[in-house]
Design a protein around this motif. Structure first.
Motif, mmCIF file in Angstrom:
data_model
loop_
_atom_site.group_PDB
_atom_site.id
_atom_site.type_symbol
_atom_site.label_atom_id
_atom_site.label_comp_id
_atom_site.label_asym_id
_atom_site.label_seq_id
_atom_site.Cartn_x
_atom_site.Cartn_y
_atom_site.Cartn_z
ATOM 1 N N ARG A 1 14.892 27.518 38.677
ATOM 2 C CA ARG A 1 15.965 27.002 39.528
ATOM 3 C C ARG A 1 15.822 27.524 40.966
ATOM 4 N N LEU A 2 15.446 28.774 41.125
ATOM 5 C CA LEU A 2 15.302 29.338 42.465
ATOM 6 C C LEU A 2 14.094 28.730 43.178
ATOM 7 N N TRP A 3 12.995 28.555 42.446
ATOM 8 C CA TRP A 3 11.814 27.924 43.034
ATOM 9 C C TRP A 3 12.137 26.502 43.490
ATOM 10 N N GLN A 4 12.868 25.751 42.679
ATOM 11 C CA GLN A 4 13.245 24.393 43.063
ATOM 12 C C GLN A 4 14.122 24.409 44.309
ATOM 13 N N ALA A 5 15.062 25.342 44.365
ATOM 14 C CA ALA A 5 15.942 25.430 45.529
ATOM 15 C C ALA A 5 15.143 25.776 46.786
ATOM 16 N N PHE A 6 14.136 26.634 46.632
ATOM 17 C CA PHE A 6 13.277 27.009 47.762
ATOM 18 C C PHE A 6 12.495 25.800 48.263
ATOM 19 N N THR A 7 11.864 25.059 47.359
ATOM 20 C CA THR A 7 11.054 23.916 47.782
ATOM 21 C C THR A 7 11.918 22.817 48.405
ATOM 22 N N GLU A 8 13.101 22.605 47.848
ATOM 23 C CA GLU A 8 13.997 21.608 48.426
ATOM 24 C C GLU A 8 14.463 22.043 49.809
ATOM 25 N N GLY A 9 14.762 23.333 49.960
ATOM 26 C CA GLY A 9 15.177 23.835 51.258
ATOM 27 C C GLY A 9 14.066 23.745 52.286
ATOM 28 N N LEU A 10 12.837 24.013 51.862
ATOM 29 C CA LEU A 10 11.705 23.948 52.785
ATOM 30 C C LEU A 10 11.451 22.516 53.231
ATOM 31 N N ALA A 11 11.592 21.576 52.299
ATOM 32 C CA ALA A 11 11.405 20.162 52.650
ATOM 33 C C ALA A 11 12.449 19.704 53.658
ATOM 34 N N GLU A 12 13.640 20.276 53.587
ATOM 35 C CA GLU A 12 14.708 19.901 54.515
ATOM 36 C C GLU A 12 14.559 20.587 55.866
ATOM 37 N N LEU A 13 14.196 21.875 55.855
ATOM 38 C CA LEU A 13 14.184 22.663 57.089
ATOM 39 C C LEU A 13 12.880 22.563 57.864
ATOM 40 N N ALA A 14 11.788 22.259 57.180
ATOM 41 C CA ALA A 14 10.493 22.099 57.849
ATOM 42 C C ALA A 14 9.782 20.893 57.251
ATOM 43 N N PRO A 15 10.369 19.722 57.377
ATOM 44 C CA PRO A 15 9.854 18.533 56.690
ATOM 45 C C PRO A 15 8.409 18.211 57.062
ATOM 46 N N GLY A 16 7.558 18.180 56.022
ATOM 47 C CA GLY A 16 6.175 17.796 56.213
ATOM 48 C C GLY A 16 5.292 18.812 56.891
ATOM 49 N N ARG A 17 5.828 19.987 57.201
ATOM 50 C CA ARG A 17 5.065 20.965 57.975
ATOM 51 C C ARG A 17 4.408 22.037 57.105
ATOM 52 N N LEU A 18 5.004 22.344 55.975
ATOM 53 C CA LEU A 18 4.510 23.450 55.158
ATOM 54 C C LEU A 18 4.460 23.055 53.691
ATOM 55 N N THR A 19 3.329 23.328 53.053
ATOM 56 C CA THR A 19 3.176 23.064 51.624
ATOM 57 C C THR A 19 3.534 24.324 50.845
ATOM 58 N N PRO A 20 4.493 24.256 49.919
ATOM 59 C CA PRO A 20 4.871 25.449 49.152
ATOM 60 C C PRO A 20 3.938 25.678 47.959
ATOM 61 N N HIS A 21 3.689 26.929 47.654
ATOM 62 C CA HIS A 21 2.888 27.325 46.499
ATOM 63 C C HIS A 21 3.628 28.439 45.764
ATOM 64 N N LEU A 22 3.679 28.358 44.457
ATOM 65 C CA LEU A 22 4.259 29.431 43.647
ATOM 66 C C LEU A 22 3.128 30.339 43.191
ATOM 67 N N PHE A 23 3.189 31.599 43.578
ATOM 68 C CA PHE A 23 2.115 32.538 43.250
ATOM 69 C C PHE A 23 2.458 33.270 41.957
ATOM 70 N N THR A 24 1.646 33.052 40.940
ATOM 71 C CA THR A 24 1.877 33.679 39.636
ATOM 72 C C THR A 24 0.793 34.684 39.278
ATOM 73 N N GLY A 25 -0.131 34.928 40.198
ATOM 74 C CA GLY A 25 -1.211 35.878 39.939
ATOM 75 C C GLY A 25 -0.815 37.296 40.278
ATOM 76 N N LYS A 26 -1.819 38.110 40.557
ATOM 77 C CA LYS A 26 -1.607 39.512 40.909
ATOM 78 C C LYS A 26 -1.915 39.705 42.393
ATOM 79 N N PRO A 27 -0.958 40.219 43.173
ATOM 80 C CA PRO A 27 -1.187 40.384 44.615
ATOM 81 C C PRO A 27 -2.386 41.260 44.951
ATOM 82 N N VAL A 28 -2.773 42.162 44.047
ATOM 83 C CA VAL A 28 -3.923 43.017 44.334
ATOM 84 C C VAL A 28 -5.181 42.186 44.563
#
Length: 332
Positions: free
Chosen positions: A271-298
């Motif tokens: 639900r939070l990821w969906q809210a983030f992507t919807e917010g990004l589409a509204e606030l920066a339409p077409g400018r930034l592609t969202p990615h969900l990172f599920t790996g290890k930051p190291v």
């Protein structure tokens, strides 16, 4: 300091690059032979070694690196550190490390590791875990940061912030004449052990730390699953708040085309990821592609170390991890 044993084959005879992800909860070190071979990992709670003093933390981290590498030569060291929230703090920790070793090294914020792990250099990293922050480097190398102010002030979309906003929503609900029947009300009262309606605020403040507050975030998502309109609104606003941090960096000249979000909360809560992507589409339409990172930051830290090694191959090359003769420096 009781340290867990590193995992993976012994690579003592190899020249290594070392990446380090210092999170608010745990620290993950990884050493990789530059000639190829299996990685070695060391994971331990950050609280076991970190003291929030640049000098003490540098000495302790290099001790961990030496334990992981087993005396092998290190070609480059890259560190992503939670709490290094601007360029000055990154430089301070880097200077403290450089004062204690001759190994080529660099320090960045831990949010920067996620885009690097995906091979997206210069893109925006967004952490939504216990706290939240958005970070990137502009084309000129300037470190741009939005958020990261702590749960009392901000940390939009983080675990602690979601609980704070849920408590505020419940308080407004009562001010407007609402009753205990709303699912979020019952979820918050149970999670925080609220003895009575007037004690709602004090029950939150009694939690103390961001980690203590944030561990109750699951109650907000559970209430949303039960149909709570209040909880759904809190989550939507949290996701939009994270998107706003990204949009702010975009307006400040980040020049990024990708936003990589990770952290315990946004990864585990669709639900939070969906809210983030919807917010990004509204606030920066077409400018930034969202990615969900599920790996290890190291993994991003290791890529950064490999890049550092590549750029310095014409120099002295790998050196043993040993203390230098330079004076200790760096303070929080």
């Amino acid at each position: 300091m009781n340290l867990p044993e590193p995992t993976g084959p012994n690579a003592r005879s190899d020249v290594l690059i070392v990446g380090v992800d210092i999170g608010g909860t745990k620290t993950h070190l990884r050493a990789i032979p530059i000639g190829g071979g299996a990685a070695r990992d060391l994971v331990l709670p950050s609280a076991e070694w970190r003291r929030r003093d640049w000098g003490a933390d540098a000495a302790a981290l290099l001790e961990l690196v030496a334990r992981l590498t087993g005396g092998a030569s290190v070609a480059a060291l890259a560190v992503g550190a939670h709490g290094c929230d601007d360029a000055e703090e990154c430089r301070a920790f880097q200077s403290a490390l450089a004062a204690r070793t001759d190994v080529p090294l660099t320090v960045v914020n831990d949010a920067e590791l996620m885009p690097l792990a995906l091979g997206l250099s210069g893109q925006i990293g967004v952490v939504a875990g216990t706290g939240s922050i958005a970070v990137c480097r502009s084309a000129s190398g300037e470190m741009l940061v939005a958020g990261g102010w702590g749960w009392i002030v901000g940390d939009e979309g983080s675990a602690a912030s979601l609980v704070r906003e849920a408590v505020r929503a419940v308080a407004r609900h009562f001010d407007e004449g609402g009753d205990r029947g709303e699912p979020l009300v019952e979820a918050i009262f149970e999670a925080l052990s609220v003895p009575s309606v007037p004690r709602l605020g004090s029950a939150l403040s009694r939690q103390g730390s961001a980690a203590a507050v944030g561990r109750h975030a699951v109650a907000v998502f559970d209430a949303a699953d039960q149909g709570s309109a209040l909880a759904l609104q809190v989550i939507r606003e949290g996701g939009r708040g994270l998107a706003r941090l990204v949009a702010l960096l975009d307006r400040r000249g980040a020049g990024a085309t990708h936003a990589v979000a990770g952290g315990s909360v946004i990864v585990s809560q669709p639900r939070l990821w969906q809210a983030f992507t919807e917010g990004l589409a509204e606030l920066a339409p077409g400018r930034l592609t969202p990615h969900l990172f599920t790996g290890k930051p190291v993994e991003g830290a290791c890529r950064l170390a490999a890049s550092l090694n590549y750029s310095r191959q014409s120099g002295a090359g790998a050196v043993p991890l040993r203390a230098s003769s330079r004076t200790k420096e760096g303070h929080p």
